[in-house]
Write an enzyme that holds these catalytic residues in place. Structure first.
Site, PDB file in Angstrom:
ATOM      1  N   ASP A 257       0.853  -1.179   0.000  1.00 49.17           N
ATOM      2  CA  ASP A 257       0.000   0.000   0.000  1.00 49.17           C
ATOM      3  C   ASP A 257       0.900   1.245   0.000  1.00 49.17           C
ATOM      4  O   ASP A 257       2.126   1.166   0.154  1.00 49.17           O
ATOM      5  CB  ASP A 257      -0.988   0.005   1.174  1.00 49.17           C
ATOM      6  CG  ASP A 257      -2.229   0.838   0.858  1.00 49.17           C
ATOM      7  OD1 ASP A 257      -2.172   1.685  -0.062  1.00 49.17           O
ATOM      8  OD2 ASP A 257      -3.263   0.666   1.533  1.00 49.17           O
TER       9      ASP A 257
HETATM   10  C1  NOJ Z   1      -4.079   3.859  -0.004  1.00 46.27           C
HETATM   11  C2  NOJ Z   1      -5.258   2.939   0.145  1.00 46.27           C
HETATM   12  O1  NOJ Z   1      -5.186   2.272   1.387  1.00 46.27           O
HETATM   13  C3  NOJ Z   1      -5.360   1.910  -0.975  1.00 46.27           C
HETATM   14  O2  NOJ Z   1      -6.595   1.251  -0.827  1.00 46.27           O
HETATM   15  C4  NOJ Z   1      -5.219   2.533  -2.316  1.00 46.27           C
HETATM   16  O3  NOJ Z   1      -5.319   1.565  -3.327  1.00 46.27           O
HETATM   17  C5  NOJ Z   1      -3.867   3.246  -2.405  1.00 46.27           C
HETATM   18  N1  NOJ Z   1      -3.811   4.271  -1.376  1.00 46.27           N
HETATM   19  C6  NOJ Z   1      -3.615   3.869  -3.768  1.00 46.27           C
HETATM   20  O4  NOJ Z   1      -4.427   4.955  -3.949  1.00 46.27           O
END
Ligand code: NOJ
Length: 714
Positions: A257
């Protein structure tokens, strides 16, 4: 030698690490972008993957740098959060879960994939599969709700929808099952907080949707930001290498993430970026999203002997294999090569309208106030969400513009073309400004019916949007109370359209209103979907995929609780209950009214005795005693009464639907494999124990409304 192996032999370390790096590019993103000239980094091969870039022309420009100007010409993998639609937005996932319709779940993902692929994208960070039993957690909006079995069905349907039947096709996106695993169990529902739950609960509740996504062939998986009992998921080798790759057999790409690898330092398990990078790589994370820890940290980690080039090569192989499966080597420009035509876009809007209407849950309809008669002449439409295009998108609105949604005001004008609609915002969603209150009250005068559009802003759910108070934000309650009192004086009915990314705690509002539609956030065609229901053009059929508490103190709240040694009893003080509120939710999982009036009876279950290899079939008769055609959803739960490990009071095993004209009776057949009654025994290995199992069938997870039969497992 294969393309991938021959590339590997010619790649420098920096080029290899480029393939393991994903960098945000272009417009606004969910966090800070790294500084530096990423265009040059693409040409040098130091960045091999991008996120947050949309638009076929931009994507192709970037792709050209990689394919035509980098030494090895390896195409970029470009991803985006296509969560519930891309430019056309469908209802938020929690709302869509309540359709209980695998074909519909697949259809919206397929359409979202087509639209995103036409924008040049090849990867979506979806489906989000975190079971959530705590409405304080804002990310409940993005997921399948409270039940793992439902989560499994949604996982399979969504992977099928996003990926299609062949990942190399121009309209297919690689899906990413996220956030592995148990993110939904964050302490106190607080975003990014620690998770500390039993291994049994991880395996029984939080893992199954991911197992289902892997089984459906999901191309990638994203570990959660959170730790599980002290081990951050991004560094959890037992969960990633052991369980995900080993036990579940996942052979795709693991994408961290956003900045999660660097955050291992904040978690307190890595001293610096190289150590963090080494922990993540060893745990099985292939792509570093936004931490730049692999690019800059892994060379040092190699020198320190924390990782080997073999570890790096394995991850590079997986990334290249995904690019190959996506057909990017053969034609990096196939996605976005052709713009969609207007008819396709129109059809998609139509689907959004239909699914939007079907996701809305009717919580109350006293005296059959809904649907409104078409002869209604004067409506008052009040509240901060009545004319709020941007809000209708809900959280994670993809690439949808703020102005592109049909508002409730617009939808009602179209649904009641001859009526006069007096409209006032009243108060804002969250601020303390009451200056519009008197205008709102004035609107009530002369109205035959009042429609109150209240709730949360789109950004009050989704990432980083936990709430401790689950009521209406700002001064909306004061406005509602004034307006409800005025409506009582004037003897006019009040219909509440409630927007939220979670179940709210608003018993006073549900009590006082004549009708309540829980609309979640319906998406691009919100106003038309709501207009369709209010006018009776369609009948509500949505069911809630999360329990609605009576009080925030009841959470976590879910139907799959285990029995207590001291079950609640009004006459016995020392039993499991609250002194100040009932145990059960105000609105149970699966609840949702229709314009029909259904009776479910005559449960027949066969066979009476079943072995592990058999299957169980339940039939119930459903009659529509109402005066309108409608669709009923029937749920089948089980309860294993006596087992070596206490089993939940209700476990969902099947659902079915039936559409019936007034006065008509039909039969719903629900089937499931007896093997689904296996559970994890004392040693956490699956067991199938002989004995009695209750089969409970009915309209929602309220035991008092379920018909019961018993089967014998042998
Ligand atoms: C953080 C989020 O937790 C995740 O779900 C997302 O795909 C990513 N950012 C990318 O935007």
């Amino acid at each position: 030698m294969s393309r991938i192996e021959s590339l590997l032999t010619s790649m420098t370390l920096s080029e290899k690490l480029g393939q393991l790096t994903m960098t945000a590019c272009g417009h606004a993103v969910t966090g800070p972008t790294i500084a530096g000239d990423s265009t040059a980094a693409i040409k040098s091969g130091a960045i091999g993957n991008l996120l947050n870039l949309v638009g076929a022309a931009d994507v192709h420009d970037m792709q050209k740098l990689a394919v035509e100007q980098s030494r090895l010409g390896i195409p970029l993998l470009i991803g985006y959060d296509v969560i519930h639609g891309h430019r056309t937005v469908f209802p938020i996932p929690l709302g869509e879960a309540g359709l209980f319709d695998p074909e519909a779940w697949t259809a919206t993902a397929r359409e979202a994939a087509k639209e995103a692929a036409a924008d040049g994208l090849a990867l979506t960070f979806a489906p989000m599969l975190d079971v959530s039993r705590d409405p304080r957690w804002g990310r409940s909006a993005e997921g399948p709700g409270e039940d793992p079995w439902l989560g499994m069905r949604i996982a399979a349907a969504k992977v099928r929808g996003f990926q299609g039947d062949d990942l190399s096709k121009a309209d297919a996106l690689a899906a990413c099952a996220k956030h592995y695993c148990a993110y939904g169990a964050v302490t106190a529902g607080r975003e990014y907080a620690s998770v500390d739950i039993s291994e049994r609960t991880v395996l029984e509740v939080y893992l199954p949707p991911f197992a289902s996504a892997v089984h459906a062939g999901v191309a990638s998986v994203m570990p959660a930001f959170t730790d599980l009992a002290g081990v951050p998921m991004t560094a959890d080798a037992a969960m990633l290498q052991g369980r995900l790759r080993g036990a579940l057999g996942f052979d795709g790409v693991i994408i961290s993430d956003y900045n999660a690898i660097a955050e291992l330092i904040n978690h307190g398990v890595a001293a610096d970026r190289p150590a963090a990078a080494a922990l993540a790589l060893k745990a099985g994370v292939d792509i570093d999203m936004m931490a730049d820890a692999y690019r800059h940290g892994l060379p040092i980690a190699l020198e320190r002997g924390l990782v080997t080039i073999h570890d790096i090569d394995n991850s590079v192989r997986r990334v290249l294999a995904l690019k190959e499966r996506l057909g990017l080597f053969d034609d990096p420009y196939r996605r976005g090569a052709r713009a969609e035509d207007g008819a396709q876009v129109q059809k998609r809007r139509q689907l959004s309208r239909e699914i939007g209407a079907r996701s809305i849950v009717m919580l109350k309809n006293a005296g059959g106030v809904l649907p409104l008669q078409s002869r209604v002449k004067r409506l008052a439409l009040l509240g901060p969400l009545a004319d709020a295009s941007a809000e209708m998108r809900g959280p994670w609105w993809g690439a949808a513009g703020a102005d592109g949604q049909v508002t409730v005001l617009e939808g009602l004008r179209a649904a009641f073309p001859t009526a006069q609609i007096a409209h006032a915002m009243g108060v804002p969603i969250a601020a303390d400004d009451v200056s519009g209150m008197s205008a709102a009250l004035q609107c009530c005068d002369g109205a035959e019916v009042l429609i109150l559009c209240v709730g949360e802003a789109a950004t009050m759910s989704g990432e980083a949007a936990s709430r401790a108070h689950l009521g209406l934000p700002g001064v909306q309650r004061s406005m509602c109370e004034l307006v409800l009192a005025r409506a009582r004086q004037l003897k006019i009915a009040v219909i509440v359209v409630l927007f939220s990314g979670r179940p709210l705690v608003v018993p006073w509002l549900i009590e006082a209103a004549d009708a309540v539609l829980a609309a979640w956030f319906p998406g691009s065609e919100a106003g038309n979907a709501i207009g369709d229901l209010i006018s009776g053009r369609s009948s509500p059929s949505g069911r809630t995929a999360m329990s609605w508490p009576r009080a925030a103190g009841q959470v976590p709240i879910f139907f799959g609780q285990r029995p207590s040694g001291r079950p609640a009893s009004a006459s016995d003080h020392f039993t499991s209950k609250y002194l100040d509120v009932a145990n059960d939710p105000l609105i149970p999982f699966g609840f949702g009214l229709t314009y029909g009036n259904f009776e479910i009876d005559n449960l027949r279950v066969t066979p009476q005795t079943v072995s592990r290899s058999g299957s169980i079939e339940a039939r119930v008769d459903v009659a529509n005693r109402g005066d309108r055609e409608a669709e009923e959803t029937v749920f089948l739960f089980t309860h294993d009464v006596l087992a070596s490990v206490a089993r939940p009071l209700l476990e969902l095993k099947a659902f079915g639907k039936i559409r019936l004209a007034p006065g008509v009776r039909g039969t719903v057949i629900l089937r499931f494999a007896a093997a689904e009654l296996s559970f994890l025994g004392l040693d956490l290995a699956p067991v199938f124990e002989p004995g009695e199992v209750e089969i409970l069938v009915g309209p929602c997870a309220d035991r008092s409304r379920l018909l019961k039969a018993v089967v014998q497992l042998s």
